[in-house]
Scaffold this motif. Structure first.
Motif, PDB file in Angstrom:
ATOM      1  N   THR A  27       0.819  -1.216   0.000  1.00  0.00           N
ATOM      2  CA  THR A  27       0.000   0.000   0.000  1.00  0.00           C
ATOM      3  C   THR A  27       0.856   1.271   0.000  1.00  0.00           C
ATOM      4  OG1 THR A  27      -0.069  -0.118   2.393  1.00  0.00           O
ATOM      5  CG2 THR A  27      -1.936  -1.066   1.217  1.00  0.00           C
ATOM      6  N   LYS A  28       2.174   1.129   0.048  1.00  0.00           N
ATOM      7  CA  LYS A  28       3.055   2.301   0.087  1.00  0.00           C
ATOM      8  C   LYS A  28       3.715   2.530  -1.271  1.00  0.00           C
ATOM      9  CE  LYS A  28       2.782   3.141   4.549  1.00  0.00           C
ATOM     10  NZ  LYS A  28       2.237   4.413   5.061  1.00  0.00           N
ATOM     11  N   LEU A  29       3.830   3.789  -1.666  1.00  0.00           N
ATOM     12  CA  LEU A  29       4.515   4.091  -2.935  1.00  0.00           C
ATOM     13  C   LEU A  29       5.958   3.619  -2.882  1.00  0.00           C
ATOM     14  CD1 LEU A  29       3.208   7.604  -4.025  1.00  0.00           C
ATOM     15  CD2 LEU A  29       2.693   5.368  -5.008  1.00  0.00           C
ATOM     16  N   HIS A  32       6.385   0.299  -4.432  1.00  0.00           N
ATOM     17  CA  HIS A  32       6.333   0.247  -5.897  1.00  0.00           C
ATOM     18  C   HIS A  32       7.582   0.851  -6.529  1.00  0.00           C
ATOM     19  CE1 HIS A  32       2.317  -1.399  -5.798  1.00  0.00           C
ATOM     20  NE2 HIS A  32       2.044  -0.560  -4.812  1.00  0.00           N
ATOM     21  N   LYS A  35      10.103  -1.802  -6.412  1.00  0.00           N
ATOM     22  CA  LYS A  35       9.806  -2.811  -7.434  1.00  0.00           C
ATOM     23  C   LYS A  35      10.254  -2.309  -8.817  1.00  0.00           C
ATOM     24  CE  LYS A  35       5.927  -5.567  -8.821  1.00  0.00           C
ATOM     25  NZ  LYS A  35       4.465  -5.530  -8.925  1.00  0.00           N
ATOM     26  N   PHE A 151       7.112   5.157  -9.503  1.00  0.00           N
ATOM     27  CA  PHE A 151       6.331   4.187  -8.740  1.00  0.00           C
ATOM     28  C   PHE A 151       5.543   3.239  -9.630  1.00  0.00           C
ATOM     29  CE2 PHE A 151       3.636   8.195  -8.203  1.00  0.00           C
ATOM     30  CZ  PHE A 151       2.658   7.838  -9.103  1.00  0.00           C
ATOM     31  N   THR A 152       5.856   3.197 -10.921  1.00  0.00           N
ATOM     32  CA  THR A 152       5.137   2.321 -11.842  1.00  0.00           C
ATOM     33  C   THR A 152       6.094   1.358 -12.548  1.00  0.00           C
ATOM     34  OG1 THR A 152       3.393   3.958 -12.142  1.00  0.00           O
ATOM     35  CG2 THR A 152       3.583   2.264 -13.842  1.00  0.00           C
ATOM     36  N   PRO A 153       6.203   0.131 -12.023  1.00  0.00           N
ATOM     37  CA  PRO A 153       7.131  -0.834 -12.611  1.00  0.00           C
ATOM     38  C   PRO A 153       6.850  -1.090 -14.093  1.00  0.00           C
ATOM     39  CG  PRO A 153       6.236  -1.649 -10.519  1.00  0.00           C
ATOM     40  CD  PRO A 153       5.497  -0.399 -10.838  1.00  0.00           C
ATOM     41  N   GLU A 154       5.590  -0.908 -14.515  1.00  0.00           N
ATOM     42  CA  GLU A 154       5.215  -1.244 -15.884  1.00  0.00           C
ATOM     43  C   GLU A 154       5.842  -0.328 -16.936  1.00  0.00           C
ATOM     44  OE1 GLU A 154       3.106  -1.030 -13.341  1.00  0.00           O
ATOM     45  OE2 GLU A 154       2.421  -3.098 -13.079  1.00  0.00           O
ATOM     46  N   LEU A 157       8.193  -2.013 -19.273  1.00  0.00           N
ATOM     47  CA  LEU A 157       7.737  -2.810 -20.421  1.00  0.00           C
ATOM     48  C   LEU A 157       8.024  -2.102 -21.742  1.00  0.00           C
ATOM     49  CD1 LEU A 157       4.190  -3.864 -19.078  1.00  0.00           C
ATOM     50  CD2 LEU A 157       6.204  -5.346 -19.290  1.00  0.00           C
ATOM     51  N   SER A 169       1.905  15.995 -16.623  1.00  0.00           N
ATOM     52  CA  SER A 169       0.879  15.122 -16.053  1.00  0.00           C
ATOM     53  C   SER A 169       1.384  13.698 -16.004  1.00  0.00           C
ATOM     54  CB  SER A 169      -0.390  15.179 -16.924  1.00  0.00           C
ATOM     55  OG  SER A 169      -1.190  14.034 -16.703  1.00  0.00           O
ATOM     56  N   GLY A 171      -0.591  11.204 -15.287  1.00  0.00           N
ATOM     57  CA  GLY A 171      -1.640  10.421 -15.941  1.00  0.00           C
ATOM     58  C   GLY A 171      -1.361  10.291 -17.431  1.00  0.00           C
ATOM     59  N   HIS A 174       1.498   7.909 -18.136  1.00  0.00           N
ATOM     60  CA  HIS A 174       1.045   6.526 -18.013  1.00  0.00           C
ATOM     61  C   HIS A 174       0.243   6.127 -19.252  1.00  0.00           C
ATOM     62  CE1 HIS A 174       2.288   6.980 -13.826  1.00  0.00           C
ATOM     63  NE2 HIS A 174       2.161   5.675 -13.688  1.00  0.00           N
TER      64      HIS A 174
ATOM     65  N   GLN B 314      -6.284  10.984 -12.453  1.00  0.00           N
ATOM     66  CA  GLN B 314      -5.107  11.814 -12.641  1.00  0.00           C
ATOM     67  C   GLN B 314      -5.575  13.088 -13.322  1.00  0.00           C
ATOM     68  OE1 GLN B 314      -5.212   8.580 -13.819  1.00  0.00           O
ATOM     69  NE2 GLN B 314      -3.470   7.479 -12.968  1.00  0.00           N
ATOM     70  N   GLY B 316      -4.349  15.326 -15.462  1.00  0.00           N
ATOM     71  CA  GLY B 316      -4.078  15.622 -16.870  1.00  0.00           C
ATOM     72  C   GLY B 316      -5.174  15.168 -17.825  1.00  0.00           C
ATOM     73  N   PRO B 317      -5.524  13.882 -17.809  1.00  0.00           N
ATOM     74  CA  PRO B 317      -6.577  13.413 -18.710  1.00  0.00           C
ATOM     75  C   PRO B 317      -7.904  14.136 -18.481  1.00  0.00           C
ATOM     76  CG  PRO B 317      -5.335  11.563 -17.813  1.00  0.00           C
ATOM     77  CD  PRO B 317      -4.875  12.785 -17.083  1.00  0.00           C
ATOM     78  N   TYR B 364      -5.816   4.755  -3.592  1.00  0.00           N
ATOM     79  CA  TYR B 364      -5.753   3.416  -3.012  1.00  0.00           C
ATOM     80  C   TYR B 364      -7.087   2.971  -2.472  1.00  0.00           C
ATOM     81  CZ  TYR B 364      -0.794   3.711  -3.279  1.00  0.00           C
ATOM     82  OH  TYR B 364       0.473   3.807  -3.740  1.00  0.00           O
ATOM     83  N   MET B 390      -5.960   5.732 -15.096  1.00  0.00           N
ATOM     84  CA  MET B 390      -4.787   5.057 -15.636  1.00  0.00           C
ATOM     85  C   MET B 390      -4.263   4.124 -14.548  1.00  0.00           C
ATOM     86  SD  MET B 390      -4.879   6.833 -18.407  1.00  0.00           S
ATOM     87  CE  MET B 390      -6.367   7.851 -18.381  1.00  0.00           C
ATOM     88  N   ALA B 392      -1.813   1.042 -12.977  1.00  0.00           N
ATOM     89  CA  ALA B 392      -0.605   0.227 -12.995  1.00  0.00           C
ATOM     90  C   ALA B 392      -0.633  -0.542 -11.685  1.00  0.00           C
ATOM     91  CB  ALA B 392       0.619   1.108 -13.118  1.00  0.00           C
ATOM     92  N   PRO B 422      -1.348  -1.198 -18.481  1.00  0.00           N
ATOM     93  CA  PRO B 422      -0.443  -1.996 -19.313  1.00  0.00           C
ATOM     94  C   PRO B 422      -1.111  -3.334 -19.630  1.00  0.00           C
ATOM     95  CG  PRO B 422       0.624  -1.281 -17.275  1.00  0.00           C
ATOM     96  CD  PRO B 422      -0.830  -1.010 -17.122  1.00  0.00           C
TER      97      PRO B 422
END
Lengths: 463, 463
Positions: A27-29, A32, A35, A151-154, A157, A169, A171, A174, B314, B316-317, B364, B390, B392, B422
């Protein structure tokens, strides 16, 4: 403040990264962020900092940055806002080269405490000239260094590429990235500048202009107090690298929301639009157009003039593409006599053989498609080519010939395509052509046409 | 000519289909038509006709339609143009109820022989009033009857749905279908009307208006000599089913190409635009907009007024979506006091809690997202909702709450979303919501906003 390329580069290519506020709670940034760093393939040292843990994700954890027995290049901070000034002082004492400050709750909030904290932080970092990405950001990613400081592992990719994205932004970063992952569009760096403590658009544009991994600079912007400086910075680099921008906050609603978002009024788009043009920045109107245009900018030459060939295996998409380009002032012009004679040899009289060419009668004949494409590529009246082909099992053979592009194309004219097929048919082949940089493919003829228009607009901006 | 619903319906729901010109050679269209029928799951009788074969794809093959020992409802003709008049006579003698004429080379070609043949065919079929789809078409598909009467087997990959597509371009039908297969958008029927021997837009609109499988009628149009009759037909059914159209051929280049394509000048879009509005047809500007809007039209209620809520995880969007809607005249209006009080309870003071709402601080907390959405759904100032999220791995939990929509939503207000993630994260979940019809998802906030504008435009057209 005077943040230069050399200052920033130490942060984007660190040897060691400390995560201040690292956590092993989902639950903590700080969880992530850990990660992202560990799963993202970063080869340098990763040091979790948390006084309540001895180990996080298998890594020895330290109670504070001051007590580390080695140097730290980059600190990522994910602690509550009011703790940050003290942490910043520790970071500077430790000699960090840059900070990513993810924490929100600074000048974007109504409470004047937020703005006060912002000023405190600015004072702390400005004299030693340490660059800070944020606050109020997801972080930043340098794909070529396998550094996912977010904070976004994705984000990891994404493929490595030449597009550098700077965004106000998170958002939007992402969203753009998720779309890009699906379409195999590569990035060099993605930077969420958030509230811009001392790294704003001008600093990032200056950095990206000198960054050898970046060829196209894409900006998402709501508003900046540094518009004049951005324009000056961009002008100083004009024509060196391609630069495009999507600016929102046109209405008063969006404008107000923008202020609350990252602490700046957005300002009217018209004003930005004129300034962008002067500075050689191509202004765009949507996330999709930003990504489509960036993708083409990354590999395509610019068209030398407005003359355009539209070749389509089916008339409808050709008409749609020709329509849009003609309205925008491009010339779907007659071919040279030599080209027309060649096409007349290839296609039967019942075909629409003039520009836009309906290649329908060449459906089964990949030689014919190739012959027409070659003739048009050599035509001096043609500076850019739109090629549309809808494939299914009945006509799948005729795309085979396009593989000649892999060997022969000299890439002097942009070739933008909408080659479309049901899942499984030719997807991989089209991707191969794209990866080789011999064509740029879009899901619809209109989107390909729109990008051709944008390449022409950009040529006029920077000529 | 007077082709009515009852005439057409026999053709779209045949018990038996003859393929005149069936083939077992992959280079022949007659091969692909046979594949479409046999692989498409058609449960009626399929009879290949070819004097040179005894068996095609395992089916007994007959030398001609006249010698068949049973009745034929639908004949698909894929023979060279000059043979077609004689074949048509045989079909009529046999008592077929409808013909799909795939063959090209009629009035779209320069040679006057083409136009002559067209007239000959018209004379043959008109007195007995037998409907003909084509010539110069890929065919037609009735997904609810598993009938793929086209040369493209891949149309059978489409899901069954309520959108009926009528198109003057085969290329556009292929393109739209390939996009729809990827996005799980279902169709009822897809009809390529080609050169329109006796089935033109008015006949197809009249048919689709009465077809119980079709709820949304989508037209792709280059030009028609029957514009007035189309408008009259549509007016007669006004408000009964939703109808949208994409019209190309705006420039003189496209106009000329359109004539060569299916034998009609396209005509200026402005003229069509006014006529469309009068008739309650929503005019659109691209393939993507046609598909996006059709998809929403298929499930969404229309907004009762221009009041719009923009909720975004977020900022921005949300700013981008609010911008577009405001420019188009929608109202990103203040919430009612009750709604605002509820949101103020849910979100902390540092959030942007007014419309457009930045739900970031509820990241969250799926309860918070649901609470805000519920409050806004019940607000009388709000007639439509744009929801952007968005996702993740860091914030994936907060979308879970949306499953309340599956049980509670009364679907009185359109909920258009851009929920993006993703690959692998929540894709399936979002699809489940879409399939249940509780939201309609788009790849970008701008595309969702554009469709919200279109739903509002359509409400004004038909009120």
């Amino acid at each position: 403040m005077d943040i230069k390329f050399s200052d920033m580069n130490r942060m984007f290519r660190p040897r060691s990264v400390a995560v201040i506020g690292a956590s092993d709670k989902r639950t903590k940034l700080g969880f992530h962020v850990m990660k992202s760093l560990t799963k993202g393939g970063f080869r340098g040292k990763i040091i979790p900092i948390n006084p309540g843990s001895e180990e996080i994700m298998g890594l020895k954890t330290y109670p504070s940055i001051t007590e580390l027995p080695f140097e730290i290049d980059l600190a990522i901070v994910v602690l509550p806002a009011k703790m940050v000034p003290a942490i910043f002082k520790e970071c500077l004492a430790k000699g960090v080269q840059g900070i990513v400050l993810i924490t929100a709750g600074f000048k974007e909030i109504d409470d004047p405490m937020g703005a006060d904290l912002h000023e405190q932080l600015a004072e702390i970092v400005n004299e030693p000239n340490v660059p800070v990405i944020g606050p109020n950001t997801f972080g930043m990613i340098n794909l070529h260094a396998n550094l996912n400081a977010s904070f976004t592992p994705e984000f990891s990719l994404l493929q490595k590429g030449v597009i550098g994205l700077v965004s106000q932004s998170g958002g939007m970063c992402h969203l753009l990235s998720f779309l890009a992952v699906r379409d195999d569009i590569g990035f060099s760096k993605i930077v969420g500048i958030g509230n811009r403590l001392n790294v704003d658009f001008p600093e990032m544009v200056d950095y990206m202009m000198q960054d050898p991994d970046t060829e196209v600079i894409a900006l998402y912007m709501e508003g900046t107090d540094e518009a004049r400086r951005l324009i000056e910075t961009t002008k100083a680099h004009k024509g060196k690298k391609r630069i495009i921008a999507y600016k929102t906050g046109v209405g008063d609603i969006g404008d107000q929301a923008s202020r609350s978002h990252t602490g700046s009024l957005a300002g009217r788009r018209e004003i930005y639009s004129g300034a962008f043009s002067q500075a050689g920045i191509l202004g765009l109107d949507s996330v999709e157009e930003l990504l489509d245009t960036a993708k083409a900018m990354a590999v395509s030459p610019l068209p030398k003039g407005p003359g355009l060939a539209v070749l389509s295996s089916q008339a409808g998409p050709g008409i749609a593409g020709a329509d849009i380009c003609q309205v925008a002032g491009l010339r779907v012009a007659p071919f040279s006599r030599k080209t027309q004679e060649r096409i007349d040899e290839i296609l039967p009289p019942l075909a629409l053989r003039v520009n836009p060419v309906d290649m329908g009668p060449a459906w089964y004949d990949s030689e014919a498609t190739v012959g027409i494409l070659r003739a048009v590529m050599g035509d001096e009246n043609v500076s850019g080519i739109l090629l549309f082909m809808m494939f299914a099992s009945a006509n799948v053979d005729s795309v085979k010939g396009l593989s000649f592009l892999l060997k022969e194309s000299n890439q002097t004219k942009p070739l933008l395509t909408c080659i479309s097929a049901p899942p499984g048919i030719w997807d991989e082949q089209v991707k191969r052509y794209e990866q080789a940089g011999v064509l740029v493919n879009f899901p619809t003829p209109e989107r390909a046409a729109r990008v051709m228009i944008n390449l022409n607009r950009y040529r006029d901006l920077v000529k």
